[in-house]
Design an enzyme around this catalytic site. Structure first.
Site, PDB file in Angstrom:
ATOM      1  N   GLU A  54       0.830  -1.209   0.000  1.00 20.70           N
ATOM      2  CA  GLU A  54       0.000   0.000   0.000  1.00 20.70           C
ATOM      3  C   GLU A  54       0.868   1.264   0.000  1.00 20.70           C
ATOM      4  O   GLU A  54       0.489   2.277  -0.579  1.00 20.70           O
ATOM      5  CB  GLU A  54      -0.981   0.007   1.180  1.00 20.70           C
ATOM      6  CG  GLU A  54      -2.006  -1.143   1.184  1.00 20.70           C
ATOM      7  CD  GLU A  54      -2.798  -1.298  -0.118  1.00 20.70           C
ATOM      8  OE1 GLU A  54      -3.055  -0.275  -0.790  1.00 20.70           O
ATOM      9  OE2 GLU A  54      -3.159  -2.448  -0.472  1.00 20.70           O
ATOM     10  N   GLU A 112      -0.376  -0.957  -9.996  1.00 23.79           N
ATOM     11  CA  GLU A 112       0.029  -2.222  -9.402  1.00 23.79           C
ATOM     12  C   GLU A 112       1.538  -2.440  -9.594  1.00 23.79           C
ATOM     13  O   GLU A 112       2.188  -3.074  -8.768  1.00 23.79           O
ATOM     14  CB  GLU A 112      -0.793  -3.354 -10.033  1.00 23.79           C
ATOM     15  CG  GLU A 112      -1.047  -4.547  -9.168  1.00 23.79           C
ATOM     16  CD  GLU A 112      -1.687  -4.275  -7.813  1.00 23.79           C
ATOM     17  OE1 GLU A 112      -2.315  -3.229  -7.604  1.00 23.79           O
ATOM     18  OE2 GLU A 112      -1.528  -5.143  -6.941  1.00 23.79           O
TER      19      GLU A 112
HETATM   20 ZN    ZN Z   1      -2.480  -3.175  -5.107  1.00 28.89          ZN
END
Ligand code: ZN
Length: 498
Positions: free
Chosen positions: A263, A292
């Site tokens: 995160e 990502e």
């Molecule tokens: Zn993620």
């Protein structure tokens, strides 16, 4: 008022609505008391209704259309803003209102049914909903595009520029190179999972360590904060307010450590976007895949590297002496990179993770392109698990029902997870030409790495497309071989050196 000013004035109002809605959603997901939701839902639906009415008003639509026609005369940044606005409108306006509202109702219902089905291991309960969602998705695409490949449109929705052709090449590489490699690693791996992985780690101490990680990664607590939630997530409204959550499992400390680093990767991306973009619709990460790539770069390439822990392992041992004082750095390094056959995607290790995504990609492709019926899906799922991962789920809950995505209509989303890891490896290859990566990790000096990512990727927000970013940063289009090579080198050294 000039058309451009009208466009910007309405954009600003839309951003104000979105700020209010987002803050409420942060609160809903972190600390709102259970009983507040019925009232809250009603009030929030009024705000989102206002926002929707404004975004679809003739005044705004007219301004966007006019600016879009004249986009060649705009500056690069203004042009991108208009293109983004037009793209969003196309998704809303071309679908008849009643079709859309029926679909939203269907999804709300499906989510609840899916939860029940998963809890009771009852695929038959979910099946008719899944069938209806797929049929509606196919229909929705035809309103927007004249195409015989609806799945291509969905893939492009989640990652601009991607198509079945490109994903096929990517997943073919994973299938031919990684599937046999994973089998080799699993055959060579020691049998016994190190016990320290699932020992008891006190929750309050875990939180203290996560706070340490926030400092190590230079997360700015004047522009963000940490909370706890069932599913970890990053939340942001603009570069000056970027928060995140983790969860603490007392018998699995890696969950909080690596979710936090993951995160933090998402959060640093959002915090590093140029402040000048805050007043535009470009002030967020450019795509799911690139987002990502940043979270996985931090989590896996930095966070699961031995050099990183050569600097920080002592601090973790000091916090958990009972669990870790007898565990050497080498054993710890093996533990955080422990490879195993598992049924559940979100618990998968770095090496087997892309195989879980390969399965979902092939399933979605079969659903949309080969028209495979929902009846046979669980069987196909289990067959693929057995073929690629050598494990077969004993229940539908551990198999086809495990993920929330399909019940929310999010077909085309899964592939971006694996794509992100692959982008990260390609960025990493370039970064190593500019920086002495290992030496920086050993010294605990993450600033040059953060700055490199900010300078080359983060600052641009949505100003550059994923394709453009990759080309500008690495000098070539997306190439899955960097990812395959990265994984093979790392896991060969860990498991096959003997
Ligand atoms: Zn993620």
């Amino acid at each position: 008022m000039q058309t451009w000013d009208r466009f910007k004035a309405i954009q600003k109002k839309l951003k104000a609505y979105s700020l209010a809605l987002n803050i409420a959603s942060w609160d809903s997901n972190t600390e709102a008391p259970k009983k507040c939701f019925p009232y809250r839902a009603e009030m929030l639906s009024i705000i989102s209704g206002e926002s929707f009415a404004l975004e679809t008003s003739p005044e705004y639509v007219g301004a966007v259309e006019a600016m879009y026609e004249a986009r060649e005369n705009l500056s690069a940044q203004d042009r991108e803003e208009v293109i983004q606005a037009k793209r969003t409108l196309d998704k809303i306006l071309k679908i008849p209102k009643d079709v859309y509202t029926d679909y939203v109702k269907l999804l709300n219902m499906s989510q609840r049914i899916w939860e029940d089905a998963k809890e009771n291991d009852d695929y038959d309960l979910f099946k008719p909903y899944l069938e209806k969602i797929v049929a509606t998705q196919k229909q929705l695409v035809t309103y927007r595009h004249d195409t015989s490949d609806p799945y291509n449109v969905l893939l492009d929705d989640f990652e601009a520029g991607m198509s079945m052709e490109k994903y096929d090449a990517f997943f073919d590489a994973i299938k031919t190179e990684l599937v046999p490699f994973v089998k080799e690693v699993l055959a060579a791996r020691p049998n016994k999972k190190p016990a320290f992985i699932e020992a008891f780690y006190d929750k309050a101490d875990q939180k203290r360590f996560v706070e340490k990680l926030m400092a190590i990664f230079q997360y700015d607590t004047d522009r963000g904060l940490l909370k706890e939630s069932v599913h970890p997530f990053t939340w942001n409204t603009h570069s000056q307010d970027v928060r995140f959550t983790v969860r603490y499992l007392e018998n699995f400390v890696f969950s909080s450590i690596f979710a936090a680093i993951h995160e933090l990767g998402h959060a640093l991306y959002e915090m590093n976007i140029a402040e000048a973009l805050d007043t535009t619709n470009l002030n967020t990460g450019t795509s799911m895949g690139i987002h990502e790539s940043q979270s996985r770069f931090y989590e896996n390439i930095i966070g699961r590297d031995k050099a990183f822990w050569s600097k920080h392992y002592q601090a973790l041992q000091d916090m958990f002496p009972k669990q870790l004082s007898d565990v050497s750095l080498d054993d710890f390094y093996l533990g955080i990179n422990w490879v195993e056959e598992s049924c559940i995607r979100v618990e998968a290790d770095e090496l087997t993770y892309p195989l879980h995504i390969l399965i979902r990609y092939e399933m979605e492709r079969a659903i949309f392109n080969d028209g495979i019926d929902v009846e046979t899906l669980p069987k196909l799922w289990n067959h693929k698990m057995k073929t690629y991962l050598n494990i077969e789920p004993s229940t539908a809950s551990e198999g086809i029902l495990q993920d929330v995505h399909w019940s929310g209509g999010a077909f085309g989303y899964f592939p971006t997870y694996a794509l992100g890891s692959a982008y990260a490896a390609q960025f990493y290859d370039t970064m190593q030409k500019d920086l002495d990566f290992t030496a920086l990790l050993e010294a605990g000096d993450l600033k040059p790495i953060n700055d490199w990512l900010k300078d080359k990727i983060h600052q641009f927000g949505k100003l550059k497309s994923p394709e453009q970013l990759l080309l500008d940063v690495t000098g070539e289009p997306f190439n899955p071989q960097y990812y395959i090579r990265y994984l093979k080198e790392k896991y060969r050294a860990l498991y096959l050196k003997g």
